[in-house]
Design a protein around this motif. Structure first.
Motif, mmCIF file in Angstrom:
data_model
loop_
_atom_site.group_PDB
_atom_site.id
_atom_site.type_symbol
_atom_site.label_atom_id
_atom_site.label_comp_id
_atom_site.label_asym_id
_atom_site.label_seq_id
_atom_site.Cartn_x
_atom_site.Cartn_y
_atom_site.Cartn_z
ATOM 1 N N PHE A 296 0.818 -1.205 0.000
ATOM 2 C CA PHE A 296 0.000 0.000 0.000
ATOM 3 C C PHE A 296 0.855 1.260 0.000
ATOM 4 N N ASP A 297 0.554 2.134 -0.936
ATOM 5 C CA ASP A 297 1.240 3.418 -1.050
ATOM 6 C C ASP A 297 0.697 4.371 0.018
ATOM 7 N N PRO A 298 1.565 4.889 0.921
ATOM 8 C CA PRO A 298 1.095 5.774 2.002
ATOM 9 C C PRO A 298 0.401 7.046 1.535
ATOM 10 N N SER A 299 0.515 7.377 0.260
ATOM 11 C CA SER A 299 -0.144 8.581 -0.249
ATOM 12 C C SER A 299 -1.508 8.280 -0.873
ATOM 13 N N SER A 300 -1.969 7.040 -0.754
ATOM 14 C CA SER A 300 -3.222 6.642 -1.402
ATOM 15 C C SER A 300 -4.343 6.446 -0.384
ATOM 16 N N GLU A 301 -5.579 6.534 -0.874
ATOM 17 C CA GLU A 301 -6.742 6.283 -0.022
ATOM 18 C C GLU A 301 -6.780 4.821 0.405
ATOM 19 N N ASP A 302 -6.283 3.934 -0.456
ATOM 20 C CA ASP A 302 -6.222 2.508 -0.100
ATOM 21 C C ASP A 302 -5.404 2.315 1.180
ATOM 22 N N TRP A 303 -4.313 3.073 1.297
ATOM 23 C CA TRP A 303 -3.459 2.952 2.484
ATOM 24 C C TRP A 303 -4.228 3.365 3.737
ATOM 25 N N LEU A 304 -5.013 4.440 3.632
ATOM 26 C CA LEU A 304 -5.762 4.909 4.791
ATOM 27 C C LEU A 304 -6.788 3.866 5.232
ATOM 28 N N GLY A 305 -7.467 3.231 4.264
ATOM 29 C CA GLY A 305 -8.419 2.173 4.591
ATOM 30 C C GLY A 305 -7.736 0.946 5.174
ATOM 31 N N PHE A 306 -6.593 0.599 4.594
ATOM 32 C CA PHE A 306 -5.805 -0.530 5.099
ATOM 33 C C PHE A 306 -5.359 -0.275 6.536
ATOM 34 N N THR A 307 -4.852 0.935 6.805
ATOM 35 C CA THR A 307 -4.359 1.272 8.139
ATOM 36 C C THR A 307 -5.496 1.299 9.158
ATOM 37 N N GLU A 308 -6.688 1.676 8.721
ATOM 38 C CA GLU A 308 -7.836 1.685 9.622
ATOM 39 C C GLU A 308 -8.143 0.271 10.121
ATOM 40 N N SER A 309 -8.173 -0.689 9.194
ATOM 41 C CA SER A 309 -8.421 -2.080 9.602
ATOM 42 C C SER A 309 -7.282 -2.591 10.483
ATOM 43 N N TYR A 310 -6.048 -2.243 10.125
ATOM 44 C CA TYR A 310 -4.878 -2.650 10.906
ATOM 45 C C TYR A 310 -4.971 -2.091 12.327
ATOM 46 N N PHE A 311 -5.361 -0.823 12.440
ATOM 47 C CA PHE A 311 -5.497 -0.184 13.745
ATOM 48 C C PHE A 311 -6.566 -0.896 14.587
ATOM 49 N N LEU A 312 -7.732 -1.149 13.997
ATOM 50 C CA LEU A 312 -8.824 -1.779 14.740
ATOM 51 C C LEU A 312 -8.457 -3.192 15.171
ATOM 52 N N LEU A 313 -7.750 -3.919 14.314
ATOM 53 C CA LEU A 313 -7.265 -5.251 14.693
ATOM 54 C C LEU A 313 -6.328 -5.154 15.898
#
Length: 495
Positions: A296-313
């Motif tokens: 995931f590219d940290p400058s992309s919206e995909d990264w923000l969604g990925f990090t959200e799931s990672y955070f909640l986990l």
């Protein structure tokens, strides 16, 4: 005027600099160019100001109506020269635009009877359409090429292409039928019903789409089947099966059963993390998230969604140090500043809950609930969404700061909220938790009677299911049983 503004904005944003819209030879610009520049420079805010300046008349003046129509036609023609490719555009979207352009170029050449050049371009378009499985584009290019072979009396080439064309027409017919089925299923789901009849209907459509995909092996058919199957499993709360399905989809791509150029691997990876969270496969989900970091590219919206799931986990599995590190990455990320307001508000709430669960991993500053409230204007309007989390963190904050009087005054508010907004079955867990909050107040914040009286209700909470098909905003930021244990811990410390 609004149409003109939108077209001009698009042309200024996407237009190529080496193509001019107006001739630059005249000293005094014509009225078309004056109207164009007036809109660009915001001199003309509406039709009244434009018509008054150009013709000293009203917008209904025939001269102004014709002028605006001519300029709009010129702008529409200019759309052919726009560069609509974006840096963050998916590979298959960019390829589709190139393929559409090739077919358009071939049409223009064919109309001028430049069949040799047109044939060369069409062959290239067909190869690209076949590679990416754009069935409709492939058929459109084949039809043009068949016309050329017919005109030039190329019988052998015509017969060979005709066989391929017939096969693609069968696939396209299946795709169009499948798309109608998919749309009908989605419209059914828009009714916001999760009755057994609805679930059976969605299941039957999913099966039909799967059969069509297995018969014709088209990516479009797979995509429709896959998207609806994911939704079906969400509605059925079958998150372990969703984990299996998402992993299986990636295997299909590796085995070349599904087009790897069209398959959205990043979205599927995020879906796997979401399924891990909802299925309670926290440690497996964390391992999957760790493996996905390089994707995931940290400058992309995909990264923000990925990090959200990672955070909640991380938060759900009590890995607070990891959750804190992810939170800091998001706060310092440029993409976060561009995120929608609701997305930012979610992260403010995430930070508040992390602070509550682990002061050690917070930023060292005291928790400021009033500042949090000011940051969440949209969430307070969503009575069955993020506002629930805001009320929960408010309760915990008042409990932490030993504001018993404030909580006692809020008891009636919590009761009314419970009665007005938690009336549907999918809000059972919220209803139970608010009842537990009222138990705390009614038993004067004394841990012993609270534990005794709330035991049965707490067991109901642990056994209750998460709401069907809930979106991320409805995921419990901290699982309610875990949050209740934290509340009891605070009560013990305050006695």
């Amino acid at each position: 005027m609004q149409h003109l503004k939108k077209l001009i904005h698009l042309i200024n944003q996407k237009g190529k600099k080496n193509i001019v819209l107006f001739e630059q030879l005249t000293i005094k610009p014509g009225k078309e160019q004056s109207l164009f520049q007036g809109v660009v420079n915001a001199t003309f805010h509406n039709d009244h100001t434009a018509s008054k300046y150009l013709y000293k008349s009203l917008p209904e003046d025939t001269r102004y109506v014709i002028l605006k129509s001519r300029l709009e036609a010129k702008l529409l023609n200019y759309l052919l020269f726009l560069d609509l490719t974006e840096s963050n555009q998916k590979q298959d979207d960019s390829a589709k635009r190139r393929c559409e352009l090739l077919v358009h170029q071939a049409k223009l050449l064919s109309r001028q009877r430049e069949y040799q050049m047109s044939e060369k371009i069409l062959r290239k378009a067909i190869r690209m359409a076949k590679e990416y499985e754009y069935t409709a584009l492939q058929i459109e290019a084949q039809e043009l090429l068949l016309h050329i072979y017919f005109t030039e009396e190329a019988l052998t080439s015509y017969q060979t292409l005709k066989v391929q064309y017939s096969q693609q027409r069968q696939i396209l017919a299946a795709e169009r039928d499948a798309f109608l089925l998919y749309q009908q299923a989605q419209l059914e789901l828009l009714q916001d019903k999760t009755t057994e009849d609805t679930l059976e209907y969605i299941y039957s459509i999913t099966q039909q789409l799967q059969q069509r995909w297995q018969q014709f092996q088209s990516f479009t058919l797979f995509d429709l089947y896959y998207r609806l199957h994911v939704r079906q499993l969400e509605l059925e709360e079958s998150y372990p099966q969703l984990l299996v399905l998402t992993a299986m989809a990636e295997e299909f791509v590796k085995e070349l059963k599904v087009n790897d150029k069209r398959f959205n691997y990043l979205h599927n990876y995020r879906l796997r993390l979401y399924a891990s969270l909802r299925a309670g496969e926290l440690e497996a989900g964390l391992r999957l998230a760790e493996q996905g970091i390089p994707l995931f590219d940290p400058s992309s919206e995909d990264w923000l969604g990925f990090t959200e799931s990672y955070f909640l986990l991380s938060l759900h599995s009590k890995h607070y140090q990891q959750a804190s590190a992810l939170l800091k990455q998001v706060e310092h990320s440029p993409i976060f500043t561009k995120a929608p307001v609701v997305s930012k508000e979610k992260w403010y709430l995430y930070k508040a809950f992390l602070h509550l669960m682990s002061v050690e991993q917070a930023d060292g500053l005291p928790f400021d609930y009033e500042t949090l409230r000011q940051k969440l204007p949209q969430s307070r309007k969503d009575k069955q969404g993020l506002n629930i989390a805001l009320l929960l963190i408010e309760f915990c904050y008042l409990l932490l700061t030993h504001q018993k009087n404030a909580l006692t005054k809020k008891a009636e508010t919590y009761k009314k909220y419970l009665e007005r907004h938690f009336t549907t079955p999918n809000l059972l867990r919220e209803r139970i938790f608010f009842l537990l909050m009222l138990y705390v107040i009614r038993h004067n914040f004394r841990i012993e009677p609270i534990e005794q009286k709330s035991a049965k209700l707490f067991n109901q909470l642990k056994q209750s299911l998460l709401p069907r098909g809930a979106h991320v905003s409805r995921i419990e930021i901290v699982p309610y049983p875990q949050l209740w244990e934290k509340i009891k811990e605070i009560l013990r410390q305050k006695e």
